[in-house]
Design an enzyme around this catalytic site. Structure first.
Site, PDB file in Angstrom:
ATOM      1  N   LYS A 202       0.879  -1.398  -0.093  1.00 10.84           N
ATOM      2  CA  LYS A 202      -0.033   0.233  -0.017  1.00 10.84           C
ATOM      3  C   LYS A 202       0.841   1.209  -0.058  1.00 10.84           C
ATOM      4  O   LYS A 202       2.073   1.108  -0.250  1.00 10.84           O
ATOM      5  CB  LYS A 202      -1.034   0.084   1.163  1.00 10.84           C
TER       6      LYS A 202
HETATM    7  C1  LIG Z   1      -5.793  -4.316   1.016  1.00 10.48           C
HETATM    8  C2  LIG Z   1      -7.171  -3.958   1.171  1.00 10.48           C
HETATM    9  C3  LIG Z   1      -7.870  -4.380   2.399  1.00 10.48           C
HETATM   10  C4  LIG Z   1      -7.324  -5.237   3.626  1.00 10.48           C
HETATM   11  O1  LIG Z   1      -6.195  -4.231   4.005  1.00 10.48           O
HETATM   12  P1  LIG Z   1      -5.556  -5.144   5.414  1.00 10.48           P
HETATM   13  O2  LIG Z   1      -4.733  -4.086   6.119  1.00 10.48           O
HETATM   14  O3  LIG Z   1      -4.581  -6.502   4.680  1.00 10.48           O
HETATM   15  O4  LIG Z   1      -6.426  -5.917   6.158  1.00 10.48           O
HETATM   16  C5  LIG Z   1      -9.107  -4.024   2.144  1.00 10.48           C
HETATM   17  N1  LIG Z   1      -9.909  -3.171   1.223  1.00 10.48           N
HETATM   18  C6  LIG Z   1      -9.310  -2.982   0.087  1.00 10.48           C
HETATM   19  C7  LIG Z   1      -9.793  -2.190  -1.006  1.00 10.48           C
HETATM   20  C8  LIG Z   1      -7.753  -3.177  -0.078  1.00 10.48           C
HETATM   21  O5  LIG Z   1      -7.209  -2.972  -1.048  1.00 10.48           O
END
Ligand SMILES: *Cc1c(COP(=O)(O)O)cnc(C)c1O
Length: 410
Positions: A202
């Site tokens: 991210k």
């Molecule tokens: C990555 C992601 C998540 C999950 O995030 P985590 O921190 O891994 O729980 C949820 N929603 C979207 C749109 C994502 O891209």
């Protein structure tokens, strides 16, 4: 998420070739001596959870986003779950979720024992389409979960109006929307809560981690209790060590001090990361304009300012090459990509079997799942890398022949 592993070409090829063909993964955590020093400091101390690094990360995050409270979590998924739970979502309730998102959005509803009501997305953005949303509101519905697809904010003005007039609350899934804006206000500050992810690929990472933004102090307190077993007193508030009561069913969703210390360093680097993402996106978009009729998703649009998570190309229906063939050919050139997402959520076995969905019910989401490719734009790419990725995509899409014979009739 499919991201091809980075090959260590230094083991296999002479130096000149290595410089030319170095592989570019879809995402790569930008960790250096600063994060390592911060982690070493935590590990050299005595407090590994419930500590000052988490509180510091929370307050710096709140300042950056422009919200009154930021509550750190072990993941974005934990934040989505608790956002629904502390606002009373439970069995018998329904929550609207876009059909094209990470499965975490829908899972959060299931954890509460409620039912996700899937709605198809807009072809131009992959976001919830307010005109479909308004049609799908049900009497049992409690909330809408707008997902800012690939970091482009949904129309939060229209969704806010629908929520107000139907007595629903909004939980924004901002996992890919760090620093994105709608009408000049950051994503995550339009809904009752906004949930962010610090998973490795991210915008910033804490290895695993998440954050919930809210302006409501009562909700922030409830989130803090529920992320730590439902203790009625936080560690610092206990008059006698170890004495607390538990009035509600809480979880263990805390962020530890190691993760929080990494997050503080990453926030300090975020301006540089974001500038690189935006630059890479625009370099690639310009090169790809007109390439094989592809549609480019992920840039800014009208009142919405993107977070530039990636550059997503949607192959035309009559594309000469199958999407997976394009990805394989990019892989041969050392370029990693991702798919958002491999399936419309209702078509994943768990949801399809539980609720009896059939193929074709979510045509836009299903088509994005089959035909889109997410290309890397992250700060691990130089401007030259961005050119290399876009040129490679252009070459592959414009090539006439397939090496593996997987060709679609045009
Ligand atoms: C990555 C992601 C998540 C999950 O995030 P985590 O921190 O891994 O729980 C949820 N929603 C979207 C749109 C994502 O891209």
């Amino acid at each position: 998420m499919i991201s091809l592993p980075a090959l260590d070409l230094t083991q296999m090829v002479p130096e000149e070739k290595c410089a030319r063909d170095e592989s570019i993964p879809f995402g790569k955590p930008m960790i250096d001596a600063a994060e390592i020093a911060a982690v070493t400091e935590i590990l050299s101390g005595t407090q590994l959870v419930h500590g000052p690094a988490m509180r510091r990360f929370e307050s710096l995050f709140a300042e950056r986003i422009g919200c009154a409270h930021a509550v750190a979590m072990s993941s974005c998924t934990a934040g989505l779950h608790l956002s629904l739970l502390v606002n009373g979502v439970g069995p018998g309730d329904e929550v609207m979720v876009p059909a094209m998102t990470h499965v975490a959005t829908a899972h959060a509803v299931e954890y509460c024992g409620a039912r996700p009501v899937f709605v198809d997305v807009e072809r131009e953005t992959g976001n919830l389409d307010p005109s479909l949303v308004v049609e799908r509101v049900t009497p049992a519905m409690k909330a809408i979960m707008p997902v800012h697809y690939l970091g482009l904010p949904c129309d939060m003005a229209a969704l806010g109006e629908i929520a107000r007039s139907n007595d629903l609350f909004l939980v924004e899934d901002c996992a890919l929307a760090m620093d994105a804006e709608f009408d000049g206000r950051k994503a995550g500050t339009h809904g009752l809560t906004g949930c962010f992810s610090f998973y490795p690929v991210k915008h910033l990472t804490t290895a695993e981690g998440g954050m919930v933004a809210t302006d409501d102090g009562g909700i922030a307190d409830a989130l803090r209790r529920r992320r730590a077993f439902g203790y009625d007193k936080a560690l610092g508030e206990r008059t006698r060590p170890g004495i607390y009561d538990v009035a509600e069913l809480g979880y263990n969703y805390r962020m530890n001090e190691i993760a929080a210390a990494i997050g503080v360093v990453q926030l300090g680097k975020l301006d540089g990361f974001q500038a690189a993402r935006k630059r890479n996106f625009h370099i690639m978009k310009e090169i790809l304009a007109g390439s094989g009729g592809v549609q480019v998703l992920g840039g800014g649009r009208g009142r919405a300012q993107s977070s530039y998570y990636c550059l997503n190309v949607v192959l035309p229906e009559d594309a000469r090459l199958d999407r997976d063939e394009v990805i394989a050919r990019l892989g041969q050139r050392g370029i990693g990509c991702s798919i958002h997402y491999p399936s419309a959520v209702p078509m994943f076995a768990y949801y399809r079997e539980k609720y009896g969905y059939r193929r074709g019910q979510f045509p836009v989401a299903e088509s994005l799942a089959a035909r889109s490719i997410s290309l890397p734009v992250g700060p691990h790419l130089t401007a030259n890398d961005a050119r290399r990725v876009a040129n490679a995509v252009g070459d592959i899409l414009n090539a006439n022949t397939s090496t593996t014979g997987i060709e679609l009739a045009s």
